[in-house]
Design a protein around this motif. Sequence first.
Motif: not given
Ligand SMILES: CN1CCN(c2cc(NC3CC3)nc(N)n2)CC1
Length: 158
Positions: A6-7, A28, A34, A38, A74, A76, A83, A119, A121-122, A125, A141
């Motif tokens: 993903y980006t 999602f 955020n 995608g 990520f 789960f 991810m 999210w 985690d943000d 980082w 997670f």
């Molecule tokens: C296409 N999207 C972009 C953003 N993305 C996520 C995920 C995320 N944490 C993960 C526990 C879900 N944290 C951020 N900041 N972005 C998921 C995939």
Amino acid sequence: MKHRLYTLIFPMDIYRNRVLLGMKKRGFGQNKLNGFGGKVEADESVAQGASRELCEESGLSPTEEPEKCGLLLFYFENDPVAMEVHVFITRSFAGQPQETDEMRPEWFDIREMPFEHMWADDPSWWPYVLDGKLFVGRFWFKADMVTITRQELAQVGS
Ligand SMILES: CN1CCN(c2cc(NC3CC3)nc(N)n2)CC1
């Protein structure tokens, strides 16, 4: 462990210390703020995918190759697919932010990030993004997608 690509891209207005975030309107991460992003298509690079998603979701189109910031992995509980999120910023883009079906864009002061609407985690980082330090973050997670049971974060470059 299978990784799906993903980006995630953040438009930065460095002159006004602002970052453009989007309120996700469906799918999602719905109701979270955020960056934009995608899946990466088969016929494009990760950076091209990031630019495409930014344009589709916000109306902004990067005028230079987006800058790599870091990599987020990520994992789960009960899910065999991880991810793999490639994080970018762009400081040069054309257009004005506009609401789309996916996202409602809004500028935020980078010193007052709305982490309570992002999210979990943000906050871990985001400082690396602001310092321009490349990072790799890994997050485990719980199935509830909210509780982080374990995280590892490392700077991997300047
Ligand atoms: C296409 N999207 C972009 C953003 N993305 C996520 C995920 C995320 N944490 C993960 C526990 C879900 N944290 C951020 N900041 N972005 C998921 C995939």
